[in-house]
Design a protein around this motif. Structure first.
Motif, short mmCIF file in Angstrom:
data_model
loop_
_atom_site.label_atom_id
_atom_site.label_comp_id
_atom_site.label_asym_id
_atom_site.label_seq_id
_atom_site.Cartn_x
_atom_site.Cartn_y
_atom_site.Cartn_z
N ALA A 177 -25.00 21.74 -1.16
CA ALA A 177 -24.54 21.60 0.23
C ALA A 177 -25.40 20.60 0.98
CB ALA A 177 -24.57 22.97 0.93
N ILE A 178 -26.71 20.66 0.73
CA ILE A 178 -27.62 19.71 1.39
C ILE A 178 -27.37 18.29 0.86
CG2 ILE A 178 -30.04 19.16 1.84
CD1 ILE A 178 -30.59 22.18 1.27
N ALA A 179 -27.04 18.22 -0.45
CA ALA A 179 -26.83 16.91 -1.09
C ALA A 179 -25.68 16.15 -0.46
CB ALA A 179 -26.60 17.09 -2.58
N ALA A 180 -24.81 16.87 0.26
CA ALA A 180 -23.72 16.17 0.96
C ALA A 180 -24.28 15.15 1.93
CB ALA A 180 -22.85 17.19 1.70
N TYR A 181 -25.46 15.39 2.43
CA TYR A 181 -26.07 14.47 3.39
C TYR A 181 -26.37 13.12 2.75
CZ TYR A 181 -28.53 13.09 7.57
OH TYR A 181 -28.88 12.45 8.72
N VAL A 182 -26.63 13.10 1.45
CA VAL A 182 -26.85 11.81 0.78
C VAL A 182 -25.60 11.39 0.01
CG1 VAL A 182 -29.35 12.03 0.65
CG2 VAL A 182 -27.95 12.92 -1.21
N GLY A 183 -24.46 11.89 0.46
CA GLY A 183 -23.20 11.38 -0.04
C GLY A 183 -22.71 11.98 -1.35
N ALA A 184 -23.20 13.18 -1.71
CA ALA A 184 -22.74 13.79 -2.95
C ALA A 184 -21.43 14.54 -2.77
CB ALA A 184 -23.82 14.71 -3.51
N GLY A 185 -20.97 14.69 -1.54
CA GLY A 185 -19.70 15.36 -1.29
C GLY A 185 -19.83 16.87 -1.30
N GLY A 186 -18.68 17.56 -1.17
CA GLY A 186 -18.68 19.01 -1.19
C GLY A 186 -18.67 19.61 0.20
N LEU A 187 -18.78 20.92 0.23
CA LEU A 187 -18.64 21.65 1.49
C LEU A 187 -19.72 21.32 2.51
CD1 LEU A 187 -17.57 25.12 0.10
CD2 LEU A 187 -16.24 23.68 1.65
N GLY A 188 -20.87 20.83 2.03
CA GLY A 188 -21.93 20.44 2.96
C GLY A 188 -21.44 19.42 3.96
N GLU A 189 -20.48 18.57 3.54
CA GLU A 189 -19.92 17.56 4.45
C GLU A 189 -19.39 18.18 5.72
OE1 GLU A 189 -16.96 15.04 2.74
OE2 GLU A 189 -18.45 14.11 1.40
N LEU A 190 -18.70 19.33 5.56
CA LEU A 190 -18.16 20.02 6.74
C LEU A 190 -19.28 20.39 7.68
CD1 LEU A 190 -15.48 22.48 5.35
CD2 LEU A 190 -15.14 20.37 6.61
N ILE A 191 -20.37 20.93 7.11
CA ILE A 191 -21.47 21.38 7.94
C ILE A 191 -22.08 20.19 8.70
CG2 ILE A 191 -23.76 22.44 7.95
CD1 ILE A 191 -22.90 24.02 5.48
N PHE A 192 -22.35 19.10 7.97
CA PHE A 192 -23.03 17.97 8.60
C PHE A 192 -22.14 17.28 9.62
CE2 PHE A 192 -25.71 18.19 4.72
CZ PHE A 192 -26.88 18.50 5.38
N SER A 193 -20.88 17.02 9.25
CA SER A 193 -20.05 16.33 10.25
C SER A 193 -19.72 17.27 11.39
CB SER A 193 -18.80 15.71 9.62
OG SER A 193 -18.12 16.67 8.88
N GLY A 194 -19.66 18.56 11.10
CA GLY A 194 -19.46 19.54 12.18
C GLY A 194 -20.60 19.50 13.18
N ILE A 195 -21.84 19.46 12.64
CA ILE A 195 -22.99 19.43 13.53
C ILE A 195 -23.01 18.14 14.35
CG2 ILE A 195 -25.51 19.27 13.63
CD1 ILE A 195 -25.64 21.19 11.27
N SER A 196 -22.74 17.00 13.69
CA SER A 196 -22.84 15.75 14.43
C SER A 196 -21.72 15.61 15.45
CB SER A 196 -22.86 14.56 13.46
OG SER A 196 -21.63 14.49 12.78
N ARG A 197 -20.58 16.25 15.21
CA ARG A 197 -19.48 16.16 16.18
C ARG A 197 -19.46 17.34 17.14
NH1 ARG A 197 -14.18 15.61 12.93
NH2 ARG A 197 -15.11 14.75 11.05
N GLY A 198 -20.32 18.31 16.89
CA GLY A 198 -20.29 19.51 17.71
C GLY A 198 -19.03 20.32 17.50
N HIS A 199 -18.46 20.25 16.31
CA HIS A 199 -17.22 20.96 16.01
C HIS A 199 -17.55 22.27 15.30
CE1 HIS A 199 -13.30 21.96 14.69
NE2 HIS A 199 -12.75 20.76 14.90
N GLN A 200 -17.60 23.35 16.06
CA GLN A 200 -18.11 24.59 15.50
C GLN A 200 -17.25 25.22 14.40
OE1 GLN A 200 -19.43 27.14 18.62
NE2 GLN A 200 -21.22 25.85 18.91
N PRO A 201 -15.91 25.28 14.58
CA PRO A 201 -15.11 25.88 13.50
C PRO A 201 -15.37 25.21 12.15
CG PRO A 201 -13.77 25.58 15.43
CD PRO A 201 -15.08 24.92 15.73
N MET A 202 -15.59 23.91 12.18
CA MET A 202 -15.84 23.16 10.96
C MET A 202 -17.14 23.64 10.31
SD MET A 202 -15.37 19.16 11.21
CE MET A 202 -15.51 18.07 9.86
N ILE A 203 -18.19 23.81 11.14
CA ILE A 203 -19.48 24.25 10.61
C ILE A 203 -19.33 25.64 9.98
CG2 ILE A 203 -21.86 24.80 11.20
CD1 ILE A 203 -21.55 22.98 13.63
N ILE A 204 -18.68 26.52 10.74
CA ILE A 204 -18.54 27.89 10.24
C ILE A 204 -17.77 27.91 8.93
CG2 ILE A 204 -17.54 30.15 10.73
CD1 ILE A 204 -18.19 29.69 13.65
#
Lengths: 370, 240, 248
Positions: free
Chosen positions: C188-215
């Motif tokens: 999930a953390i590896a999504a931050y360096v472009g490995a893909g996966g569910l971590g992407e939802l968390i990171f883009s959710g945080i940067s956009r402030g989109h809570q349902p996405m993070i959850i």
């Protein structure tokens, strides 16, 4: 000293009582052994005496005082307790383990230290060697000794012992039992001893209380128990070969003077004389001792042919095992069976020769008593 | 004695020295103006301070609450709850640290306090479980021997149960620290600061020098803490 | 301290809101409808969620296979070279202690942003549990068993494949399970360096402030981790020798 009156225990969630209306009186200085098959309530009974289990009915009197009215902590501090599997504290040194009760009673430090090393010497552990070791560095037999020392250190008049010699091999067990009896002879404590081993019970006890399904079946001296078992259960428990069980009751020193045995040969005796002695001996062997009367070995008929030399010392062969004179005849029998010999040499604590017991002697005893 | 101390401190000092050399070199020889602006001593010290803040506050709290809770749950009256707790802790520990931080962000928002709180709760789990399991694992006949000799319950706890359980409790604390140090580098994502800041900045401006600096300091911190508590762990058990 | 207490209070309030929102309707002030928003979002974007989940699983399973092959081999080799073993295990221990974010950061200068970086970091992480368990699983076998096999004339190769590995398998499986659960989190953390996966939802959710996405991302990752943990736990049981004899 200890009197149990109508004592009962029903564990919550059980219909059948673990102990049922038990009456038992133990005199001061006696060893009373509770014996019976597992689940007969013997351990439960013992644990009610120091109130690890609270009785559901009946009374316990210790020196006439109602134990159930006393503060359980105070009561336990004055009753020595040796638990099954010993329960030594693994994180404490031997010294700290033995000092548990003195520390709880807040004795002065040097008095505790002194008492600990006294009691360690008493149970045959050199304080200098063992006091700073941890239990994991001891053998099974040594741990059992520590367990006994820990219970005795504050000199409690009463001791409870739950299969204290259970977890060691038979030979070590016999040795520990003998040592314990020697100590008990000197200390004269009132002891409640739990075991499932009838042989141990006969050997250790002044009185035996046989229990079955929470009830006391018979309370008698070992001799009475063997000659007059109360019912079939007791006679089954003591077994068919009751006359052999009597060997538990007799110590070697009681018969050692009666048996007539050839004198031992000294190690520098001429071999010719020794040969004659061997011929005359009923075990076809002669024990050899050195000038301090210390056991040196034994010469059998076959050794005469196999080896050569001029004096007895040249022919001498090591003895496999010996026994001390405070051991029982049964111990002597086990040593003989263990070594496959018809005799065993008796020595004292300094390894000095005291005599020889043969299989024939044991048979005579069984015949006479039976 | 002096040699003993050197043995303990030798490896940590070498590692700190390596990290210091890398940081000093990078700050003095930036590859370009962006690195020069982003990677200053001031910044490095700030993120280290933040990181230590995250660790200290959350770990101190977690140790206190975890040990105290573990002791309480091991008492006979709460023992059943303790067994249920074990199951929940096991599930809780399976939840990845990023998920924990992210969920706390959605509930509590951004900031240092939220990160500390999430780390605190996450670190309680192994300590709580090990304290409970350590005390629960003390052999029954040892406790009974102590009771039979007249020890009071509180004395049994402090003199018998806790000392015997101590190595397991320390192992739990070690696990918690490793998890905590790892999770603390993620605090930056929810505005908690710390060494993760440096790494994330480096990644976003594509400057490897900043990334490596952040990673080296974070790695050294983690290895040091683990090494030191490992040494403590070796020390505490003299009796096994 | 006051802040922490305040935070705790907020936490409980929010937890209560999250649980009862659907029942109580709109009149709750705090974060209105977060739970419902999340459910809405998940049902609208379920295909994307599924795709990310598969991506996540693919990353984990691929690295797990690579890691098992490498680690079991290393574990077997060091079980023959005692002096070597402590060093190897020590290095693996150090690798696992390094924070995952730092490990990923080290990989970026070497492999750039992307899937490979994720795979490399994950493989390094999973070394310790599998290597250690393979090693101890083999070392702690009853020496009498190995001796018996030798006595019957089995070659070392046959002993390894017919005796040692089958008997050590439950322990190895336990290591694989530990590694797998850890990998899901780090992936999930590896999504931050472009490995893909569910971590992407968390990171883009945080940067956009989109809570349902993070959850959705956080809960999705957690569910995968817990599910893997359970599946491998039962796998472990099935693979163990005792388990098989019991089932007949």
């Amino acid at each position: 000293m200890i009197k149990l009156e109508g004592l009962s225990k029903v564990f919550p969630g059980h219909n059948i009582p673990a102990v049922k209306d038990l009456n038992l009186e133990i005199n001061e200085g006696d060893v009373c052994v509770l014996v019976g098959p597992s689940g007969c309530g013997k351990t439960t009974t013992m644990k009610m005496i120091n109130r690890l289990y609270e009785p559901t009915g009946g009374k316990i009197y210790i020196r006439g005082e109602d134990a159930l009215q006393m503060n359980p902590i105070k009561l336990r501090l004055d009753i020595g307790y040796v638990i099954q599997e010993i329960g030594l504290f693994p994180h404490m040194t031997i010294e700290e383990n033995i000092a548990t009760v003195p520390n709880e009673k807040q004795w002065p430090k040097d008095e505790t230290k002194q008492k600990v090393s006294e009691v360690m010497t008493l149970v045959g552990l050199d304080p200098k060697v063992f006091k700073d070791r941890y239990p994991s560095a001891l053998s099974g037999g040594q741990r059992q000794r520590v367990g006994v020392a820990r219970a005795m250190v504050s000199d409690p008049p009463i001791m409870l012992m739950d299969e204290p010699f259970g977890a060691v091999d038979p030979i070590t067990r016999a040795r520990l039992q003998n040592e314990f009896l020697r100590i008990q002879e000197r200390m004269g404590k009132t002891i409640v001893f739990v075991t499932h081993d009838i042989d141990e019970a006969i050997k250790m006890s002044d009185t035996i209380a046989v229990m079955r399904e929470g009830e006391l079946v018979q309370h008698a001296t070992p001799s009475d128990l063997l000659s007059a078992p109360a019912d079939e259960f007791v006679s089954n428990l003591v077994g068919r070969n009751r006359s052999i069980k009597r060997l538990h009751l007799i110590r070697i020193n009681e018969i050692l003077d009666e048996v007539d045995r050839a004198k031992p040969a000294s190690e520098d005796a001429k071999i010719g004389e020794v040969e004659k002695q061997i011929e005359e001996s009923d075990i076809r062997s002669v024990i050899v001792v050195d000038k301090d009367n210390k056991l040196k070995g034994v010469i059998g008929v076959s050794d005469l042919k196999r080896k050569s030399g001029e004096v007895a010392g040249d022919y001498c062969q090591d003895v496999t095992d010996t026994i001390t004179s405070d051991a029982t005849l049964n111990d002597a029998l086990s040593v003989m069976l263990e070594c496959g010999e018809g005799y065993v040499a008796v020595v004292n604590e300094d390894d000095q020769y005291e005599g020889t017991i043969t299989l024939g002697d044991l048979l005579n005893v069984v015949k006479e008593e039976g | 004695m002096a040699r003993e101390i050197w043995k303990w401190l030798g490896i940590p000092l070498i590692m700190i020295a390596i990290a210091a050399v890398i940081v000093i070199y990078s700050v003095n020889n930036p590859t370009d103006s962006i690195v020069a602006r982003m990677l200053t001593y001031e910044r490095v010290f700030r993120v280290i301070r933040e990181h230590m803040g995250l660790l200290l506050v959350s770990m101190t709290g977690a140790i206190i609450v975890g040990v105290a809770g573990g002791i309480m749950l091991s008492r006979p009256s709460l023992y059943r709850i303790g067994r249920v707790m074990e199951t929940f802790v096991n599930i809780g520990q399976t939840v990845p640290s990023l998920a924990v931080l992210a969920l706390f962000y959605t509930i509590l928002g951004l900031g240092f306090n939220v990160a500390v709180f999430a780390l605190f709760l996450y670190s309680i789990l192994p300590i709580l479980r090990n304290t409970f399991a350590g005390i629960d694992g003390v052999e029954h006949n040892i406790i009974e021997a102590a009771r039979g000799m007249g020890m009071r319950p509180l004395r049994i706890l402090t003199k018998i149960e806790l000392p015997i359980a101590f190595p397991i409790i320390v192992a739990g604390i070690r696990t918690a620290i490793v998890i905590n140090v790892g999770a603390a580098t993620l605090a930056t994502f929810i505005g908690g600061g710390g060494l993760g800041d440096l790494i994330v900045t480096g990644l976003s401006v594509h400057r490897d020098m900043i990334i490596v600096n952040g990673a080296v300091i974070a790695a050294v911190t983690a290895i040091l803490l683990d090494y030191l508590i490992g040494k403590v762990e070796e020390r505490v058990v003299r009796w096994a | 301290m006051e802040q922490i207490i305040g935070v705790t209070g907020d936490l409980f309030r929010t937890a209560a809101n999250l649980l009862f929102l659907t029942a109580q309707g709109e009149d709750v002030e705090y974060e209105p409808g977060l739970f419902r928003d999340t459910v809405d979002w998940i049902s609208r974007r379920s295909d994307m969620l599924l795709e990310l989940m598969l991506e996540h699983l693919w990353l984990v399973i691929l690295t797990l296979i690579i890691a098992v092959v490498i680690s079991v081999t290393v574990g077997i080799i060091i079980s023959y070279y005692e002096s070597f073993a402590q060093t190897v295990l020590g290095v693996c221990q150090v690798l696992m202690v390094i924070p995952s974010m730092a490990m990923l950061a080290f990989m970026v200068p070497l492999f750039g942003i992307g899937f490979t970086t994720g795979v490399m970091a994950l493989v390094l992480y999973s070394l310790l549990p599998i290597v250690r368990n393979t090693y101890t699983g083999i070392r702690e076998l009853d020496p009498a068993i190995v001796e018996a096999a030798k006595g019957m004339g089995m070659t070392e190769r046959r002993i390894l494949f017919k005796i040692k590995i089958p008997l050590a398998r439950p322990v190895i499986m336990a290591g694989v399970r530990t590694a797998a659960v850890m990998m899901i989190g780090i992936a999930a953390i590896a999504a931050y360096v472009g490995a893909g996966g569910l971590g992407e939802l968390i990171f883009s959710g945080i940067s956009r402030g989109h809570q349902p996405m993070i959850i959705a991302g956080a809960i999705g990752v957690s569910i995968i981790a817990i599910a893997f943990d359970y599946l491998l736990y039962y796998g472990e049981k099935r693979f163990s020798v005792e388990g098989r004899t019991k089932e007949g």
